[in-house]
Design a protein around this motif. Sequence first.
Motif, PDB file in Angstrom:
ATOM      1  N   LYS A  86      -4.577  13.558   0.132  1.00 30.14           N
ATOM      2  CA  LYS A  86      -3.762  12.354   0.026  1.00 30.14           C
ATOM      3  C   LYS A  86      -4.680  11.146  -0.095  1.00 30.14           C
ATOM      4  O   LYS A  86      -5.568  10.951   0.724  1.00 30.14           O
ATOM      5  CB  LYS A  86      -2.863  12.202   1.261  1.00 30.14           C
ATOM      6  CG  LYS A  86      -2.039  10.922   1.287  1.00 30.14           C
ATOM      7  CD  LYS A  86      -1.149  10.850   2.525  1.00 30.14           C
ATOM      8  CE  LYS A  86      -1.930  10.583   3.783  1.00 30.14           C
ATOM      9  NZ  LYS A  86      -1.048  10.389   4.965  1.00 30.14           N
ATOM     10  N   VAL A  87      -4.473  10.342  -1.134  1.00 29.33           N
ATOM     11  CA  VAL A  87      -5.217   9.096  -1.283  1.00 29.33           C
ATOM     12  C   VAL A  87      -4.286   7.929  -0.990  1.00 29.33           C
ATOM     13  O   VAL A  87      -3.076   8.019  -1.225  1.00 29.33           O
ATOM     14  CB  VAL A  87      -5.817   8.939  -2.699  1.00 29.33           C
ATOM     15  CG1 VAL A  87      -6.857  10.012  -2.978  1.00 29.33           C
ATOM     16  CG2 VAL A  87      -4.726   8.965  -3.769  1.00 29.33           C
ATOM     17  N   THR A  88      -4.857   6.853  -0.461  1.00 26.24           N
ATOM     18  CA  THR A  88      -4.067   5.671  -0.147  1.00 26.24           C
ATOM     19  C   THR A  88      -4.618   4.490  -0.936  1.00 26.24           C
ATOM     20  O   THR A  88      -5.826   4.239  -0.935  1.00 26.24           O
ATOM     21  CB  THR A  88      -4.108   5.382   1.362  1.00 26.24           C
ATOM     22  OG1 THR A  88      -3.614   6.526   2.059  1.00 26.24           O
ATOM     23  CG2 THR A  88      -3.252   4.173   1.702  1.00 26.24           C
ATOM     24  N   ILE A  89      -3.724   3.779  -1.618  1.00 27.57           N
ATOM     25  CA  ILE A  89      -4.118   2.719  -2.547  1.00 27.57           C
ATOM     26  C   ILE A  89      -3.418   1.433  -2.162  1.00 27.57           C
ATOM     27  O   ILE A  89      -2.186   1.394  -2.042  1.00 27.57           O
ATOM     28  CB  ILE A  89      -3.750   3.104  -3.993  1.00 27.57           C
ATOM     29  CG1 ILE A  89      -4.430   4.420  -4.377  1.00 27.57           C
ATOM     30  CG2 ILE A  89      -4.133   1.999  -4.971  1.00 27.57           C
ATOM     31  CD1 ILE A  89      -3.537   5.403  -5.028  1.00 27.57           C
ATOM     32  N   LYS A  90      -4.199   0.378  -1.977  1.00 29.34           N
ATOM     33  CA  LYS A  90      -3.636  -0.939  -1.671  1.00 29.34           C
ATOM     34  C   LYS A  90      -3.710  -1.815  -2.910  1.00 29.34           C
ATOM     35  O   LYS A  90      -4.693  -1.776  -3.647  1.00 29.34           O
ATOM     36  CB  LYS A  90      -4.410  -1.594  -0.521  1.00 29.34           C
ATOM     37  CG  LYS A  90      -3.811  -2.906  -0.045  1.00 29.34           C
ATOM     38  CD  LYS A  90      -4.565  -3.434   1.161  1.00 29.34           C
ATOM     39  CE  LYS A  90      -3.953  -4.729   1.666  1.00 29.34           C
ATOM     40  NZ  LYS A  90      -4.671  -5.245   2.871  1.00 29.34           N
ATOM     41  N   ALA A 115       0.848  -1.197   0.000  1.00 36.33           N
ATOM     42  CA  ALA A 115       0.000   0.000   0.000  1.00 36.33           C
ATOM     43  C   ALA A 115       0.881   1.244   0.000  1.00 36.33           C
ATOM     44  O   ALA A 115       1.923   1.284   0.655  1.00 36.33           O
ATOM     45  CB  ALA A 115      -0.926   0.022   1.211  1.00 36.33           C
ATOM     46  N   ARG A 116       0.439   2.250  -0.735  1.00 36.17           N
ATOM     47  CA  ARG A 116       1.163   3.522  -0.763  1.00 36.17           C
ATOM     48  C   ARG A 116       0.165   4.661  -0.845  1.00 36.17           C
ATOM     49  O   ARG A 116      -0.981   4.489  -1.268  1.00 36.17           O
ATOM     50  CB  ARG A 116       2.141   3.587  -1.936  1.00 36.17           C
ATOM     51  CG  ARG A 116       1.450   3.494  -3.242  1.00 36.17           C
ATOM     52  CD  ARG A 116       2.231   3.653  -4.533  1.00 36.17           C
ATOM     53  NE  ARG A 116       3.652   3.873  -4.498  1.00 36.17           N
ATOM     54  CZ  ARG A 116       4.350   4.237  -5.576  1.00 36.17           C
ATOM     55  NH1 ARG A 116       3.721   4.440  -6.744  1.00 36.17           N
ATOM     56  NH2 ARG A 116       5.639   4.413  -5.520  1.00 36.17           N
ATOM     57  N   SER A 117       0.607   5.835  -0.438  1.00 38.65           N
ATOM     58  CA  SER A 117      -0.211   7.037  -0.499  1.00 38.65           C
ATOM     59  C   SER A 117       0.350   7.996  -1.532  1.00 38.65           C
ATOM     60  O   SER A 117       1.573   8.114  -1.684  1.00 38.65           O
ATOM     61  CB  SER A 117      -0.266   7.735   0.870  1.00 38.65           C
ATOM     62  OG  SER A 117      -0.925   6.944   1.831  1.00 38.65           O
ATOM     63  N   LEU A 118      -0.538   8.663  -2.237  1.00 41.56           N
ATOM     64  CA  LEU A 118      -0.174   9.694  -3.211  1.00 41.56           C
ATOM     65  C   LEU A 118      -0.705  11.032  -2.716  1.00 41.56           C
ATOM     66  O   LEU A 118      -1.912  11.182  -2.482  1.00 41.56           O
ATOM     67  CB  LEU A 118      -0.762   9.377  -4.587  1.00 41.56           C
ATOM     68  CG  LEU A 118      -0.437   8.015  -5.202  1.00 41.56           C
ATOM     69  CD1 LEU A 118      -1.111   7.876  -6.563  1.00 41.56           C
ATOM     70  CD2 LEU A 118       1.071   7.808  -5.316  1.00 41.56           C
ATOM     71  N   VAL A 119       0.187  11.987  -2.540  1.00 46.20           N
ATOM     72  CA  VAL A 119      -0.197  13.351  -2.173  1.00 46.20           C
ATOM     73  C   VAL A 119      -0.304  14.153  -3.451  1.00 46.20           C
ATOM     74  O   VAL A 119       0.608  14.126  -4.295  1.00 46.20           O
ATOM     75  CB  VAL A 119       0.840  13.973  -1.219  1.00 46.20           C
ATOM     76  CG1 VAL A 119       0.429  15.396  -0.847  1.00 46.20           C
ATOM     77  CG2 VAL A 119       1.004  13.113   0.034  1.00 46.20           C
ATOM     78  N   LEU A 120      -1.406  14.869  -3.621  1.00 45.41           N
ATOM     79  CA  LEU A 120      -1.672  15.583  -4.866  1.00 45.41           C
ATOM     80  C   LEU A 120      -1.543  17.081  -4.679  1.00 45.41           C
ATOM     81  O   LEU A 120      -1.972  17.644  -3.660  1.00 45.41           O
ATOM     82  CB  LEU A 120      -3.080  15.252  -5.365  1.00 45.41           C
ATOM     83  CG  LEU A 120      -3.351  13.766  -5.633  1.00 45.41           C
ATOM     84  CD1 LEU A 120      -4.817  13.553  -5.975  1.00 45.41           C
ATOM     85  CD2 LEU A 120      -2.453  13.246  -6.745  1.00 45.41           C
ATOM     86  N   ASP A 121      -0.957  17.710  -5.660  1.00 41.75           N
ATOM     87  CA  ASP A 121      -0.824  19.170  -5.659  1.00 41.75           C
ATOM     88  C   ASP A 121      -2.029  19.769  -6.364  1.00 41.75           C
ATOM     89  O   ASP A 121      -2.236  19.535  -7.558  1.00 41.75           O
ATOM     90  CB  ASP A 121       0.467  19.573  -6.373  1.00 41.75           C
ATOM     91  CG  ASP A 121       0.664  21.075  -6.393  1.00 41.75           C
ATOM     92  OD1 ASP A 121       0.189  21.745  -5.450  1.00 41.75           O
ATOM     93  OD2 ASP A 121       1.280  21.585  -7.342  1.00 41.75           O
ATOM     94  N   VAL A 122      -2.827  20.526  -5.627  1.00 43.10           N
ATOM     95  CA  VAL A 122      -3.998  21.185  -6.202  1.00 43.10           C
ATOM     96  C   VAL A 122      -3.667  22.662  -6.389  1.00 43.10           C
ATOM     97  O   VAL A 122      -3.457  23.384  -5.412  1.00 43.10           O
ATOM     98  CB  VAL A 122      -5.232  21.033  -5.294  1.00 43.10           C
ATOM     99  CG1 VAL A 122      -6.437  21.749  -5.893  1.00 43.10           C
ATOM    100  CG2 VAL A 122      -5.553  19.556  -5.071  1.00 43.10           C
ATOM    101  N   PRO A 123      -3.582  23.139  -7.631  1.00 38.08           N
ATOM    102  CA  PRO A 123      -3.244  24.553  -7.856  1.00 38.08           C
ATOM    103  C   PRO A 123      -4.315  25.479  -7.290  1.00 38.08           C
ATOM    104  O   PRO A 123      -5.470  25.079  -7.093  1.00 38.08           O
ATOM    105  CB  PRO A 123      -3.149  24.653  -9.383  1.00 38.08           C
ATOM    106  CG  PRO A 123      -3.938  23.506  -9.900  1.00 38.08           C
ATOM    107  CD  PRO A 123      -3.808  22.411  -8.891  1.00 38.08           C
ATOM    108  N   SER A 124      -3.937  26.698  -7.042  1.00 43.62           N
ATOM    109  CA  SER A 124      -4.829  27.649  -6.369  1.00 43.62           C
ATOM    110  C   SER A 124      -6.151  27.828  -7.094  1.00 43.62           C
ATOM    111  O   SER A 124      -7.202  27.973  -6.456  1.00 43.62           O
ATOM    112  CB  SER A 124      -4.126  29.004  -6.217  1.00 43.62           C
ATOM    113  OG  SER A 124      -3.723  29.502  -7.492  1.00 43.62           O
ATOM    114  N   GLU A 125      -6.126  27.777  -8.436  1.00 38.64           N
ATOM    115  CA  GLU A 125      -7.370  28.003  -9.176  1.00 38.64           C
ATOM    116  C   GLU A 125      -8.354  26.842  -9.068  1.00 38.64           C
ATOM    117  O   GLU A 125      -9.519  26.971  -9.436  1.00 38.64           O
ATOM    118  CB  GLU A 125      -7.077  28.295 -10.660  1.00 38.64           C
ATOM    119  CG  GLU A 125      -6.429  27.143 -11.428  1.00 38.64           C
ATOM    120  CD  GLU A 125      -4.915  27.210 -11.431  1.00 38.64           C
ATOM    121  OE1 GLU A 125      -4.312  26.633 -12.369  1.00 38.64           O
ATOM    122  OE2 GLU A 125      -4.346  27.817 -10.502  1.00 38.64           O
TER     123      GLU A 125
END
Length: 363
Positions: free
Chosen positions: A86-90, A35-45
């Motif tokens: 952050k989403v976590t996917i197994k 399992a791992r987590s992905l942190v996503l960059d959400v731009p200001s707009e």
Amino acid sequence: MGTPMFNASVSDSAASAAGSYRLQVAAVIEETADARSLVLDVPSELRERFRYKPGQFLSFRVPCAGQLLTRCYSMASSPLCDPQPKVTIKRVAGGRVSNWMNQQVQVGDWLEVLPPAGHFCLENNADSDEQRPLVLFGGGSGITPVFSILKSVLHAGRRPVTLVYANRDEASVIFKDELQQLARTHEPRLEVLHLLDSVQGFVTAAQVRQLLHARRGGEYFICGPAPFMDTVESTLLDLGEPRQAIHVERFLSPPDPQPQAQQQVEHTAGQSCQSLTIELDGQAHSLAWHPGQTLLQSCRAAGLEVPASCEEGICGACMCRVEQGRTRLAHNAVLSAQELADGWTLACQSHPDTPVVRVRFPD
């Protein structure tokens, strides 16, 4: 499976097909061996568009063998105390998207993401119900939305919280270090109970009854493998806990996209509808319906902005209730048998099936 990356710049984060957006992976966290987590960059707009509630999920569209597959992954982050979602996917045996997410996605990659959706949320502010216990059940990767709710409640309110977390073995425990730190910081308000298949065996109704002995009259959130959720939910109901206090999150992978010809056969079946009424935000709207249209398509054709996200029957964002008449649901991977019996349907997959249909969207 190919490498479905999107080489877009942040300025190219406008909506793509079917209302999705391209977000960049800001960080990858290896949680366990599978399992791992992905942190996503959400731009200001896009921050307002990606504002979410604790317990909600994101849907990802991933090209695979000439098809566009959609999968939903809950956010383990809290909108109250984490700067980025952050989403976590197994890994899932044979899972095309989950295995690719674990093996191939790296920092800097671009993913096609739909805005947050889901109803597995703690709607009431913790301060308004601070004495009512919150009991969270997580099984395996089902900890993800539960963890989001747990962190948010600890950050914002004063409710006592119990987490019952079931896993195969100790090495399978996701967020182990974070949970230990939270338990130390918020003792005695937070209680974390670990159940391991390798020690206690699979969770049984007797175990759930014992765990709930001093934790009755609470609000319950359950997410995990289907047998785990079924055991916990049925035990709570047998104990007399009200159904409205029990929240269950179920995820199923949708079928692969069908050929257009097969879709057309499905969409043109059923009866003709002469009267379609949609109740939205307290107002009733009479809509025209054309053969083959879903409820969602009819609403959009009339200029109504109704909630929707994946449009494949897997996220539940477009849940609505049939108040009169009957509809036919093409695909459903989110509504339970009880919700279907109570009249709930999914606007993106639902076709009128009687001459008169009246549908209400929740406020």
